[in-house]
Design a protein around this motif. Structure first.
Motif, PDB file in Angstrom:
ATOM      1  N   PHE A  11       0.814  -1.223   0.000  1.00 29.14           N
ATOM      2  CA  PHE A  11       0.000   0.000   0.000  1.00 29.14           C
ATOM      3  C   PHE A  11       0.854   1.283   0.000  1.00 29.14           C
ATOM      4  CE2 PHE A  11      -2.797  -3.179   2.050  1.00 29.14           C
ATOM      5  CZ  PHE A  11      -3.762  -3.230   1.051  1.00 29.14           C
ATOM      6  N   ALA A 119      -4.834   3.758   2.416  1.00 31.16           N
ATOM      7  CA  ALA A 119      -4.971   2.879   1.250  1.00 31.16           C
ATOM      8  C   ALA A 119      -5.416   1.487   1.680  1.00 31.16           C
ATOM      9  CB  ALA A 119      -3.656   2.808   0.493  1.00 31.16           C
ATOM     10  N   ARG A 122      -9.060   1.549   2.666  1.00 34.36           N
ATOM     11  CA  ARG A 122      -9.925   1.720   1.498  1.00 34.36           C
ATOM     12  C   ARG A 122      -9.999   0.435   0.657  1.00 34.36           C
ATOM     13  NH1 ARG A 122      -7.439   5.626  -0.199  1.00 34.36           N
ATOM     14  NH2 ARG A 122      -6.093   4.648  -1.755  1.00 34.36           N
ATOM     15  N   GLU A 123      -8.858  -0.176   0.391  1.00 36.46           N
ATOM     16  CA  GLU A 123      -8.817  -1.314  -0.525  1.00 36.46           C
ATOM     17  C   GLU A 123      -9.183  -2.633   0.147  1.00 36.46           C
ATOM     18  OE1 GLU A 123      -5.375  -1.564  -3.050  1.00 36.46           O
ATOM     19  OE2 GLU A 123      -5.064   0.617  -2.980  1.00 36.46           O
TER      20      GLU A 123
END
Length: 271
Positions: A11, A119, A122-123
């Motif tokens: 990330f 990140a 979110r992912e």
């Protein structure tokens, strides 16, 4: 044009930069595809090969010979990709496995903690605490793997031609920097660098063949290749290994001559 090998923490934005750069340069963008190449060619499960390339030493110290074989398969698959075409590679230790090739640009991408945590949340749909724990775990495993396998500190900037810090530049800006860097004369392929890539690819293919063959896989063998001439050195406990080495190496495409200097004697475990 050069090959670009991007090392990145999980990330950290390295994949985004790799994909951007590949699109700008018209290169293939390669990562896990190398795992699939190696698994298919050498007949090993993808999951086990992935594990071999990422698990920390505490797990693989118990399986030294198998671990070494899997790494040999992976290196051979990566070198074959690099030999055949220009590419952007992001993934397992490309900057180390392609060491010594002057038309390889070795790049490290880093980012501040908040960038990476956001990140991951979110992912992966993580909670903040889960994201932090996951990033720390993966970073530790990768750093330990590089130290154990190659005796290098993953964070050492001298391993790279360029370190990009996304705290101070956007992924798009980092991509632009690399596009410009790829034009520099210092990183363009030369007849000498292409020969070096061919030699590295052939050496890796022979190492993988020796690692796969039941007659030679447990012996401590070292391979050098130059212009189709392969030299294998090392020690073994079995006379049969000294006879098998030339036969196994000679079967690899591109080998013109095999010089075996393998002797019978005491041998250390491969690692």
């Amino acid at each position: 044009m050069p090959i670009i090998a991007i090392s990145r923490g999980t990330f950290s934005g390295g994949r985004t930069i790799a994909e951007c750069l590949a699109e700008r340069l018209g290169y293939p963008c390669v990562s896990r595809e190398v795992i699939f190449d190696a698994a298919e060619k050498y007949g090993v499960p993808t999951a086990k090969l992935t594990e071999a390339m990422g698990k920390p030493p505490s797990f693989w110290q118990q399986l030294t010979s198998e671990r070494s074989s899997y790494v040999s398969y992976f290196r051979a698959a990566l070198c074959e990709r690099a030999r055949q075409s220009e590419l952007v590679y992001h993934g397992f230790a490309g900057h180390i496995l392609l060491k010594g090739i002057t038309h390889v640009i070795r790049v490290r991408v880093i980012a501040d903690s908040e960038y990476r945590i956001s990140a991951a949340m979110r992912e992966m749909k993580f909670e903040r605490s889960e994201a932090i724990a996951y990033i720390n775990k993966v970073d530790h495993e990768r750093a330990s793997w590089n130290q154990f396998m190659y005796g290098v500190n993953w964070y050492d900037p001298s391993l790279y031609d360029l370190v990009l810090n996304l705290e101070h530049i956007t992924p798009a800006g980092a991509c632009e920097v690399l596009v410009q860097m790829a034009q520099l004369p210092e990183f363009q392929p030369t007849p000498a660098s292409r020969r070096a890539m061919e030699d590295l690819a052939l050496r890796s293919q022979v190492e993988a063949a020796l690692a796969k063959d039941a007659r030679t896989r447990t012996s401590e063998l070292r391979v050098c290749a130059h212009d189709g001439i392969v030299t294998v050195t090392g020690t073994t406990r079995l006379e049969s290994v000294t006879k098998a080495v030339p036969a196994v190496a000679a079967q690899v495409e591109g080998v013109r001559e095999v010089r075996s200097e393998v002797v019978v004697g005491s041998v250390l475990a491969r690692g």
